[in-house]
Design a protein around this motif. Structure first.
Motif, PDB file in Angstrom:
ATOM      1  N   MET A 199      -3.048  11.776   4.350  1.00  0.00           N
ATOM      2  CA  MET A 199      -2.558  10.268   4.711  1.00  0.00           C
ATOM      3  C   MET A 199      -1.938   9.823   3.341  1.00  0.00           C
ATOM      4  N   GLU A 200      -0.729   9.159   3.554  1.00  0.00           N
ATOM      5  CA  GLU A 200       0.062   8.563   2.598  1.00  0.00           C
ATOM      6  C   GLU A 200       0.035   7.071   2.297  1.00  0.00           C
ATOM      7  N   LEU A 201      -0.291   6.458   1.189  1.00  0.00           N
ATOM      8  CA  LEU A 201      -0.145   5.219   1.152  1.00  0.00           C
ATOM      9  C   LEU A 201       1.089   4.469   1.185  1.00  0.00           C
ATOM     10  N   ASP A 202       1.219   3.303   1.765  1.00  0.00           N
ATOM     11  CA  ASP A 202       2.648   2.488   1.491  1.00  0.00           C
ATOM     12  C   ASP A 202       2.224   1.573   0.573  1.00  0.00           C
ATOM     13  N   LEU A 203       3.354   1.629  -0.484  1.00  0.00           N
ATOM     14  CA  LEU A 203       3.118   0.871  -1.736  1.00  0.00           C
ATOM     15  C   LEU A 203       3.339  -0.483  -1.419  1.00  0.00           C
ATOM     16  N   GLY A 204       4.094  -0.869  -0.553  1.00  0.00           N
ATOM     17  CA  GLY A 204       4.181  -2.322  -0.125  1.00  0.00           C
ATOM     18  C   GLY A 204       2.821  -2.821   0.359  1.00  0.00           C
ATOM     19  N   GLN A 205       2.089  -2.316   1.369  1.00  0.00           N
ATOM     20  CA  GLN A 205       0.770  -2.515   1.657  1.00  0.00           C
ATOM     21  C   GLN A 205      -0.330  -2.743   0.423  1.00  0.00           C
ATOM     22  N   VAL A 206       0.076  -1.718  -0.236  1.00  0.00           N
ATOM     23  CA  VAL A 206      -0.823  -1.642  -1.365  1.00  0.00           C
ATOM     24  C   VAL A 206      -0.876  -2.726  -2.463  1.00  0.00           C
ATOM     25  N   ARG A 207       0.533  -3.039  -2.567  1.00  0.00           N
ATOM     26  CA  ARG A 207       0.859  -4.143  -3.268  1.00  0.00           C
ATOM     27  C   ARG A 207       0.401  -5.685  -2.574  1.00  0.00           C
ATOM     28  N   ALA A 208       0.509  -5.688  -1.461  1.00  0.00           N
ATOM     29  CA  ALA A 208      -0.009  -6.966  -0.683  1.00  0.00           C
ATOM     30  C   ALA A 208      -1.579  -7.209  -0.790  1.00  0.00           C
ATOM     31  N   PHE A 209      -2.246  -6.047  -0.643  1.00  0.00           N
ATOM     32  CA  PHE A 209      -3.686  -5.905  -0.648  1.00  0.00           C
ATOM     33  C   PHE A 209      -3.977  -6.313  -2.283  1.00  0.00           C
ATOM     34  N   VAL A 210      -3.452  -5.898  -3.217  1.00  0.00           N
ATOM     35  CA  VAL A 210      -3.897  -5.968  -4.755  1.00  0.00           C
ATOM     36  C   VAL A 210      -3.529  -7.731  -5.056  1.00  0.00           C
ATOM     37  N   THR A 211      -2.416  -8.171  -4.514  1.00  0.00           N
ATOM     38  CA  THR A 211      -2.198  -9.528  -4.506  1.00  0.00           C
ATOM     39  C   THR A 211      -3.156 -10.348  -3.963  1.00  0.00           C
ATOM     40  N   ALA A 212      -3.240 -10.310  -2.736  1.00  0.00           N
ATOM     41  CA  ALA A 212      -4.565 -10.984  -2.110  1.00  0.00           C
ATOM     42  C   ALA A 212      -5.742 -10.874  -2.709  1.00  0.00           C
TER      43      ALA A 212
END
Length: 312
Positions: free
Chosen positions: A1-14
């Motif tokens: 599984m590879e993480l999408d950094l855009g999705q990770v950034r959205a999670f961290v900001t939220a």
């Protein structure tokens, strides 16, 4: 599984905001787009990261465990990108307008630093430059940092580079045109006109706060079309004075002149701001050039908000 950094950034900001609306504003995306990114990340992890209701947003236990690793992943990605930048890569700086003090600081830096690779843009105010800082179109921007909302300030690093004296701009036929300076308390007897319709918001806010602090009657009516237009209007009106930055460059053929204010001298705070985690390799060189010889002047007036974090 590879993480999408855009999705990770959205999670961290939220996770930092615990509010999807504010998180979306920070990332300059719609709330729907933010929710979609977080949802896709949850699907890829097969785990729920947030408990959401109409009243509040909370991290799940899985979300709490995942958060520090997500932050580390983003930091590593940002560091990897920064390592690819060459130390002589062009630095892009927003200066608001070519006649204002920041452009003079840039010219000084060009004289001081040989072959400085710098590009300037003029986005008409620090709030307008924020999207460019987020998108990477600009590396740094000049402005009055403490005019921004607290959440916007929290996204930035910044350094004060200039306290610019405020001055009166008057026609050469104005009664004060021959004066070397005018005491600030004398302004209550001077008809003042400062059109702020459409003006840079941080400048308009500064003028309004300055007028309130010193109980000045200022006519703020009229559109602020351009600096050249303002100078022409004032030159043709010997009955009024307006307020400008003392280092603003006047057209060489202007029939207007600048008279400085004293006792105390009101000053406008120019800071250079950049996004946290995106410090351009040449930024230290620029700041050294911009602040060369900078000292805190004596007997000045500075709005209380602008004194935040400063010592005189």
């Amino acid at each position: 599984m590879e993480l999408d950094l855009g999705q990770v950034r959205a999670f961290v900001t939220a996770a930092e905001e615990l509010h999807f609306g504010r998180a979306a504003e920070r990332l300059h995306v719609s709330q729907q787009a933010l929710s979609k990114r977080v949802g896709k990340l949850e699907d890829s992890l097969s785990a729920r990261l947030f408990d959401r209701s109409t009243q509040k947003v909370e991290l799940t236990q899985v979300g709490e465990r995942f958060l520090p690793y997500a932050i580390d992943a983003l930091a590593a990605a940002d560091a990897a990108l920064a390592s690819l930048k060459e130390t002589r890569q062009t630095v892009r700086v927003d200066v608001l307008d070519e006649r204002l003090a920041p452009m003079q600081l840039v010219r000084h830096a060009l004289r001081r630093v040989e072959d400085l690779p710098i590009e300037v843009s003029m986005r008409h105010g620090l709030p307008n430059a924020l999207p460019a800082l987020h998108s990477g179109e600009a590396d740094a921007a000049f402005g009055r940092v403490h005019s921004l909302a607290p959440r916007e300030i929290a996204e930035l690093e910044h350094q004060l580079v200039l306290l610019e004296p405020l001055a009166l701009l008057v026609s050469r036929d104005h009664p004060l045109a021959a004066a070397d300076s005018v005491a600030l308390t004398s302004l209550r007897d001077v008809p003042l006109w400062a059109p702020i319709g459409g003006a840079v918001a941080e400048w308009a806010g500064y003028l309004e706060e300055f007028a309130r602090s010193w109980a000045l009657r200022v006519d703020f009516s009229g559109p602020s079309l351009s600096l050249d237009h303002l100078v022409d209007d004032v030159a043709a009106r010997p009955d009024v004075a307006t307020l400008v930055g003392g280092r603003m460059q006047l057209p060489p053929t202007s029939r207007a002149t600048v008279v400085y204010l004293t006792d105390p001298t009101p000053v406008y705070p120019w800071s250079l701001a950049w996004l946290k985690g995106r410090r351009h390799p040449l930024l230290a060189t620029l700041l050294d050039a911009f602040t060369e010889g900078f000292t805190w002047p004596r007997d000045v007036w500075l709005a209380e908000a602008d004194r935040t974090g400063l010592t005189a």
